[in-house]
Design an enzyme around this catalytic site. Structure first.
Site, mmCIF file in Angstrom:
data_model
loop_
_atom_site.group_PDB
_atom_site.id
_atom_site.type_symbol
_atom_site.label_atom_id
_atom_site.label_comp_id
_atom_site.label_asym_id
_atom_site.label_seq_id
_atom_site.Cartn_x
_atom_site.Cartn_y
_atom_site.Cartn_z
ATOM 1 N N GLU A 35 109.264 2.670 22.081
ATOM 2 C CA GLU A 35 110.780 2.334 22.363
ATOM 3 C C GLU A 35 110.870 0.641 22.613
ATOM 4 O O GLU A 35 109.940 0.125 23.319
ATOM 5 C CB GLU A 35 111.363 2.945 23.871
ATOM 6 C CG GLU A 35 112.407 2.242 24.497
ATOM 7 C CD GLU A 35 112.458 2.634 25.946
ATOM 8 O OE1 GLU A 35 112.818 1.896 26.806
ATOM 9 O OE2 GLU A 35 111.982 3.844 26.510
ATOM 10 N N LYS A 124 114.739 11.654 31.290
ATOM 11 C CA LYS A 124 113.979 10.641 31.739
ATOM 12 C C LYS A 124 114.053 10.472 33.380
ATOM 13 O O LYS A 124 114.932 9.861 33.785
ATOM 14 C CB LYS A 124 114.018 9.426 31.205
ATOM 15 C CG LYS A 124 113.386 8.227 31.707
ATOM 16 C CD LYS A 124 113.586 7.018 31.362
ATOM 17 C CE LYS A 124 114.905 6.205 31.722
ATOM 18 N NZ LYS A 124 115.065 4.669 31.156
#
Length: 204
Positions: A35, A124
């Protein structure tokens, strides 16, 4: 591409000049979900470089995604997943529309179900160190059992086992794996330790 380990390397602050070497070190160690937060310098260039170079062997995505326009820009750059810090319905829906994977940040059951209804791929839990394994386990009890949960913010190889036991499938690792100025050898070493801890935790 083989099924990846559910370890997301969060490269906040990475520059286009570093991205290839850092990605290679992570991929060589066995971390293939990478990411690039959009508040990094020239993030879309880094995503494009990484995607063009490693798109066949790794999932390259963006973090700190706040708007539909940013989702589209990430898709145009070759990103394949979106991580957002909140449960922004418009961002999640746009991510799903573009057939990218969506991992919004959640903290409460209300957040979690808002994200699920909008089409999230996984959740998340952030900051995981505040919720702790007990908090995540309690929330997981009311969530769809097949939904992947990630612990981010305070997760590290020393506590992977606790979060696995709470029902998480994976983790987001930031400064443990990369921060501006970190030696590439340290990134590689920490990546190897994270992979070993993840594999041990999965085997239990």
């Amino acid at each position: 591409m083989d099924t990846p380990r559910h370890i997301i390397a969060i490269l906040r602050g990475i520059t286009p000049a570093e991205i290839i070497d850092v990605c290679k070190a992570l991929i060589d160690a066995g971390i293939t979900m990478i990411e690039v937060p959009l508040n990094s310098p020239d993030a879309l260039t880094s995503i494009s470089l990484a995607s063009n170079t490693f798109g066949d062997t790794a999932m390259i995505g963006a973090g700190t995604v706040l708007t539909k326009k940013q989702v589209l820009a990430v898709a145009d750059a070759g990103g394949t997943f979106i991580v957002s810090p909140d449960t922004n319905k418009a961002v999640i829906e746009e991510t799903a529309r573009l057939q990218l994977a969506s991992y919004p940040g959640v903290f409460t059951p209300t957040d979690a179900f808002r994200a699920i209804r909008a089409g999230a791929t996984g959740l998340k839990f952030f900051p995981a160190e505040v919720l702790g394994p007990k908090g995540i386990k309690a929330i997981k009890a009311v969530l769809p059992p097949e939904l992947p949960l990630y612990a981010v913010g305070g997760a590290n190889p020393g506590n992977f086992a606790e979060f696995f036991a709470a029902g998480c499938v994976g983790f987001g690792l930031g400064t443990y794996l990369y921060k501006p100025g970190m030696e590439l050898s340290q990134t590689a070493e920490h990546a190897a330790l994270a992979v070993a801890a993840y594999d041990r935790g999965q085997a239990q």
